[in-house]
Design a protein around this motif. Structure first.
Motif, mmCIF file in Angstrom:
data_model
loop_
_atom_site.group_PDB
_atom_site.id
_atom_site.type_symbol
_atom_site.label_atom_id
_atom_site.label_comp_id
_atom_site.label_asym_id
_atom_site.label_seq_id
_atom_site.Cartn_x
_atom_site.Cartn_y
_atom_site.Cartn_z
ATOM 1 N N TYR A 73 -16.023 1.965 -25.261
ATOM 2 C CA TYR A 73 -15.942 1.496 -23.882
ATOM 3 C C TYR A 73 -15.181 2.502 -23.016
ATOM 4 O O TYR A 73 -14.393 3.306 -23.516
ATOM 5 C CB TYR A 73 -15.229 0.142 -23.817
ATOM 6 N N ALA A 74 -15.425 2.418 -21.717
ATOM 7 C CA ALA A 74 -14.702 3.244 -20.749
ATOM 8 C C ALA A 74 -14.269 2.366 -19.589
ATOM 9 O O ALA A 74 -15.057 1.564 -19.069
ATOM 10 C CB ALA A 74 -15.583 4.388 -20.251
ATOM 11 N N VAL A 75 -13.011 2.515 -19.171
ATOM 12 C CA VAL A 75 -12.453 1.776 -18.041
ATOM 13 C C VAL A 75 -11.935 2.795 -17.034
ATOM 14 O O VAL A 75 -11.041 3.582 -17.354
ATOM 15 C CB VAL A 75 -11.299 0.851 -18.481
ATOM 16 N N ASP A 76 -12.499 2.794 -15.826
ATOM 17 C CA ASP A 76 -12.083 3.730 -14.786
ATOM 18 C C ASP A 76 -10.958 3.110 -13.965
ATOM 19 O O ASP A 76 -11.189 2.208 -13.158
ATOM 20 C CB ASP A 76 -13.275 4.082 -13.886
ATOM 21 N N CYS A 77 -9.746 3.614 -14.157
ATOM 22 C CA CYS A 77 -8.579 3.060 -13.461
ATOM 23 C C CYS A 77 -8.514 3.477 -11.999
ATOM 24 O O CYS A 77 -7.600 3.046 -11.280
ATOM 25 C CB CYS A 77 -7.300 3.474 -14.183
ATOM 26 N N ALA A 78 -9.444 4.312 -11.544
ATOM 27 C CA ALA A 78 -9.490 4.679 -10.129
ATOM 28 C C ALA A 78 -10.234 3.638 -9.303
ATOM 29 O O ALA A 78 -10.194 3.683 -8.072
ATOM 30 C CB ALA A 78 -10.153 6.044 -9.954
ATOM 31 N N ARG A 79 -10.892 2.705 -9.974
ATOM 32 C CA ARG A 79 -11.661 1.683 -9.273
ATOM 33 C C ARG A 79 -10.766 0.502 -8.893
ATOM 34 O O ARG A 79 -9.933 0.059 -9.685
ATOM 35 C CB ARG A 79 -12.829 1.192 -10.140
ATOM 36 N N LEU A 80 -10.991 -0.007 -7.703
ATOM 37 C CA LEU A 80 -10.199 -1.126 -7.192
ATOM 38 C C LEU A 80 -10.283 -2.335 -8.116
ATOM 39 O O LEU A 80 -9.289 -3.034 -8.347
ATOM 40 C CB LEU A 80 -10.685 -1.487 -5.787
ATOM 41 N N GLU A 81 -11.481 -2.586 -8.680
ATOM 42 C CA GLU A 81 -11.673 -3.758 -9.529
ATOM 43 C C GLU A 81 -10.882 -3.683 -10.834
ATOM 44 O O GLU A 81 -10.674 -4.710 -11.493
ATOM 45 C CB GLU A 81 -13.156 -3.944 -9.870
ATOM 46 N N ASN A 82 -10.470 -2.466 -11.220
ATOM 47 C CA ASN A 82 -9.781 -2.306 -12.504
ATOM 48 C C ASN A 82 -8.269 -2.151 -12.371
ATOM 49 O O ASN A 82 -7.594 -1.876 -13.366
ATOM 50 C CB ASN A 82 -10.351 -1.084 -13.238
ATOM 51 N N VAL A 83 -7.754 -2.307 -11.166
ATOM 52 C CA VAL A 83 -6.316 -2.127 -10.951
ATOM 53 C C VAL A 83 -5.503 -3.061 -11.836
ATOM 54 O O VAL A 83 -4.595 -2.634 -12.566
ATOM 55 C CB VAL A 83 -5.957 -2.339 -9.468
ATOM 56 N N LYS A 84 -5.797 -4.350 -11.805
ATOM 57 C CA LYS A 84 -5.031 -5.327 -12.598
ATOM 58 C C LYS A 84 -5.193 -5.062 -14.086
ATOM 59 O O LYS A 84 -4.221 -5.147 -14.853
ATOM 60 C CB LYS A 84 -5.486 -6.743 -12.261
ATOM 61 N N LEU A 85 -6.398 -4.726 -14.494
ATOM 62 C CA LEU A 85 -6.672 -4.465 -15.900
ATOM 63 C C LEU A 85 -5.825 -3.298 -16.411
ATOM 64 O O LEU A 85 -5.172 -3.387 -17.456
ATOM 65 C CB LEU A 85 -8.161 -4.160 -16.085
ATOM 66 N N CYS A 86 -5.820 -2.196 -15.666
ATOM 67 C CA CYS A 86 -5.056 -1.018 -16.092
ATOM 68 C C CYS A 86 -3.558 -1.275 -16.040
ATOM 69 O O CYS A 86 -2.806 -0.734 -16.854
ATOM 70 C CB CYS A 86 -5.439 0.185 -15.229
ATOM 71 N N ARG A 87 -3.132 -2.112 -15.094
ATOM 72 C CA ARG A 87 -1.714 -2.470 -15.032
ATOM 73 C C ARG A 87 -1.338 -3.334 -16.238
ATOM 74 O O ARG A 87 -0.316 -3.098 -16.888
ATOM 75 C CB ARG A 87 -1.414 -3.211 -13.727
ATOM 76 N N ASP A 88 -2.156 -4.339 -16.542
ATOM 77 C CA ASP A 88 -1.857 -5.227 -17.663
ATOM 78 C C ASP A 88 -1.822 -4.477 -18.990
ATOM 79 O O ASP A 88 -1.062 -4.834 -19.892
ATOM 80 C CB ASP A 88 -2.903 -6.346 -17.747
ATOM 81 N N PHE A 89 -2.647 -3.449 -19.103
ATOM 82 C CA PHE A 89 -2.709 -2.691 -20.349
ATOM 83 C C PHE A 89 -1.741 -1.502 -20.353
ATOM 84 O O PHE A 89 -1.812 -0.647 -21.226
ATOM 85 C CB PHE A 89 -4.142 -2.230 -20.610
ATOM 86 N N GLY A 104 -2.892 -6.533 -24.720
ATOM 87 C CA GLY A 104 -2.619 -5.195 -24.219
ATOM 88 C C GLY A 104 -2.191 -4.204 -25.282
ATOM 89 O O GLY A 104 -2.079 -3.022 -25.013
ATOM 90 N N ILE A 105 -1.923 -4.670 -26.511
ATOM 91 C CA ILE A 105 -1.428 -3.775 -27.540
ATOM 92 C C ILE A 105 -2.583 -3.347 -28.438
ATOM 93 O O ILE A 105 -3.223 -4.160 -29.085
ATOM 94 C CB ILE A 105 -0.326 -4.441 -28.390
ATOM 95 N N GLY A 106 -2.810 -2.066 -28.484
ATOM 96 C CA GLY A 106 -3.780 -1.501 -29.407
ATOM 97 C C GLY A 106 -3.122 -0.313 -30.082
ATOM 98 O O GLY A 106 -1.912 -0.138 -30.028
ATOM 99 N N THR A 107 -3.907 0.514 -30.725
ATOM 100 C CA THR A 107 -3.385 1.714 -31.365
ATOM 101 C C THR A 107 -3.745 2.919 -30.517
ATOM 102 O O THR A 107 -4.933 3.247 -30.360
ATOM 103 C CB THR A 107 -3.974 1.870 -32.779
ATOM 104 N N ASP A 108 -2.744 3.573 -29.932
ATOM 105 C CA ASP A 108 -3.004 4.775 -29.144
ATOM 106 C C ASP A 108 -3.447 5.908 -30.057
ATOM 107 O O ASP A 108 -2.835 6.159 -31.105
ATOM 108 C CB ASP A 108 -1.745 5.203 -28.395
ATOM 109 N N ILE A 109 -4.503 6.580 -29.650
ATOM 110 C CA ILE A 109 -4.980 7.754 -30.374
ATOM 111 C C ILE A 109 -4.474 8.971 -29.625
ATOM 112 O O ILE A 109 -4.934 9.280 -28.522
ATOM 113 C CB ILE A 109 -6.515 7.746 -30.493
ATOM 114 N N GLU A 110 -3.499 9.651 -30.206
ATOM 115 C CA GLU A 110 -2.775 10.717 -29.511
ATOM 116 C C GLU A 110 -3.475 12.070 -29.641
ATOM 117 O O GLU A 110 -2.857 13.076 -29.983
ATOM 118 C CB GLU A 110 -1.349 10.820 -30.061
#
Length: 560
Positions: A97-113, A134-140
């Motif tokens: 999946y891809a989530v674009d945090c530049a989009r207005l609709e995804n502001v809350k989602l990116c903040r919550d995560f 909101g907790i997953g495994t970050d792939i560094e």
């Protein structure tokens, strides 16, 4: 970045008339095509739907949180796209999946995560609904092979109890297991059993054989256990058995998972077995602007360039409605930076009269509190706007419009806005020198989530002694030099706009006097140029927004 000169009066009038007409034909910014698509084996997520997706059982999820205006995210897009197409062989157990945090609709989602820098890549297991939100495994890493290695380990530990169809089995075969037992573990729905040794090779082979549902793969932990199936342990690393227990003739080209899969696939195709359909290799696309956007791009490229009101407004709109609201919590130095930036917006106001009222009230509010959440900030802005006439009626770039999707736009408009502020600061002298550049430094450090751009500008500012700027003229030239250094770094970068290459500005054709006979910049002439270009009298308001188009954009948002 676009650098602007004076244009003849008649040309300006023609442009204003065409832009005014064009507002009825332009598309809303929300209609910008996403950076990825299903054709890339990547599902684009908008809004709260990610929460439901992560609760789906029996499926691992790889999510990239990105920012489409970030050069590093666009640069990474080709790599991620190519990797996703290659990983479609794991589609039975993995979704991307891809989530674009530049989009207005995804502001809350990116903040919550808690997304603070992009790109951020996270893996979520099949039983994510049992884990705190909101907790997953970050792939560094952004190296595909390293991402794949981490996914192999994570997917092997997934819970597939609620899977539909044949479930992959990652546990090694138990001593005493017979061939019939193994077929029963796959609900007798497979035609062949592939035995693989050792364990790490077996895990990767299970995943790589998923496109072939007629084969069940099991891991042999101890090579001696091949004897349970009538095979010689000392010579065996892999074996393909049919229901009668007869070993099928496969000749791997090497001792690797890919070699095993290739040899088994060849035999399956010979025997009339088919694999699951796959997507073609990902190819980069360069979609050039068309219609109204193409006209604006051509105008900017072929004119003597004008500083546009629309670009300045867009920078402020994005900052107030997206960048700040997606920040989880703002306190301490971050809060002081926010307060300072909003004060700059108010003092050097580029918005209409109601925009000034909103900024006045916003500054007052920020001096009544000592900390604020991104959600609270958004609520304050929204509340103020509901009590005023429209401030941001249109969402359209002009001088900062890119010739391809996602290029220039917000990053370009930020540079433009702060260059404009440095010149206004020199004229008005209401703030000490370096106030504007310190504001940009705070924005880059705390509220610009493009990882590469933020870190680079912060280091650049310290190296160029941003705190030692002593006069307003020095501040104008400091920002010019910083911008040119960034342009030099990004020159020829794959993330750039093909029709707006990164160059040192001003170009000789725009300001011949800015160059000495030896080809160096004449700083005194450059200063005059910048003061002329970013003077308030040269600001072009691209006519009044077309109300019908505004209503169309709003109605589309409501339908969504």
């Amino acid at each position: 970045m676009v650098w602007h000169f004076w244009v003849p009066y008649l040309t300006c009038i023609i442009l204003i008339l065409i832009v005014q007409e064009g507002h009825s034909k332009q598309r809303c910014l929300d209609e910008e095509p996403p950076l990825y698509s299903k054709e890339d084996n990547i599902h684009v997520v908008v809004g709260a739907s990610l929460k439901k997706i992560l609760a789906e059982p029996a499926m691992g999820k790889l999510v990239q949180f990105l920012n489409s205006y970030c050069g590093n995210c666009r640069r990474f897009a080709h790599t991620f796209r190519k990797m996703a197409v290659d990983l479609q062989k794991w589609n039975r157990v993995l979704r991307i999946y891809a989530v674009d945090c530049a989009r207005l609709e995804n502001v809350k989602l990116c903040r919550d995560f808690r997304i603070t820098l992009t790109p951020t890549i996270r893996y979520y297991p099949s039983k994510f609904q049992r884990i705190r939100h909101g907790i997953g495994t970050d792939i560094e890493t952004t190296i595909p092979s390293e991402i794949a290695d981490q996914l192999i380990e994570s997917l092997s530990e997934n819970d597939y109890s609620e899977s539909k169809g044949v479930k992959p089995i990652f546990d090694p075969i138990e001593p005493g297991n017979k061939l019939n037992d193994i077929y029963e573990q796959f609900d007798n729905k497979v035609t062949y059993i592939l035995l693989v040794h050792p364990v790490d090779m077996g895990i990767e082979t299970i995943l790589n054989m998923l496109p072939y549902p007629d084969v069940g793969v099991r891991i042999i932990k101890d090579a001696e256990m091949f004897a349970q199936f009538g095979l010689k342990p000392c010579k065996q690393m892999v074996a393909l058995l049919n229901r009668s227990g007869k070993a099928q003739l496969i000749k791997p080209a090497g001792k690797s998972s890919s070699a095993y899969v290739e040899s088994v696939a060849g035999l399956l195709h010979q025997n009339g077995h088919t694999s699951m359909p796959t997507l073609p290799p990902a190819e980069p696309e360069y979609i050039l602007s068309e219609g109204y956007d193409a006209f604006i791009v051509d105008y900017v490229l072929n004119s003597t360039k004008v500083l546009f009101q629309a670009d300045l407004e867009q920078a402020i709109y994005q900052f107030l409605h997206v960048e700040i609201p997606k920040t989880a919590f703002i306190s301490g130095f971050k809060f002081k930076a926010l307060r300072h930036i909003i004060r700059l917006f108010r003092r050097f106001n580029v918005l209409n009269r109601d925009g000034r009222r909103m900024l006045n009230s916003l500054v007052n509010h920020l001096f009544e509190v000592t900390e604020i959440t991104g959600e609270e900030f958004r609520d304050v802005v929204d509340d103020l706007q509901t009590r005023l006439d429209p401030i941001f009626a249109e969402q359209q770039y002009v001088g900062c419009l890119g010739s391809t999707p996602h290029t220039r736009r917000f990053s370009c408009s930020l540079w433009t806005l702060f260059h404009y502020f440095t010149v206004l600061a020199a004229q008005m002298k209401v703030y000490p020198p370096s106030s504007v550049t310190i504001g940009l430094y705070g924005l880059a450090k705390f509220f610009y989530d493009c990882k590469d751009g933020s870190m680079y500008f912060v280091k650049l500012a310290k190296r160029m002694n941003i705190a030692k700027v002593r006069t307003h003229d020095e501040e104008i030239l400091w920002l010019w030099e910083a911008h040119n250094e960034v342009n030099e770094k990004l020159a020829g970068d794959a993330s750039g706009d093909p029709r707006f290459p990164k160059v040192q500005f001003p170009e000789r054709k725009h300001c011949p006097d800015c160059y000495t006979h030896s080809g160096e910049f004449d700083r005194d002439e450059v200063l005059k140029y910048l003061k002329r270009v970013y003077n308030l009298s040269y600001l072009s308001g691209d006519a009044e927004p077309h109300s019908r188009r505004s209503n169309e954009c709003k109605s589309k948002k409501k339908k969504k």
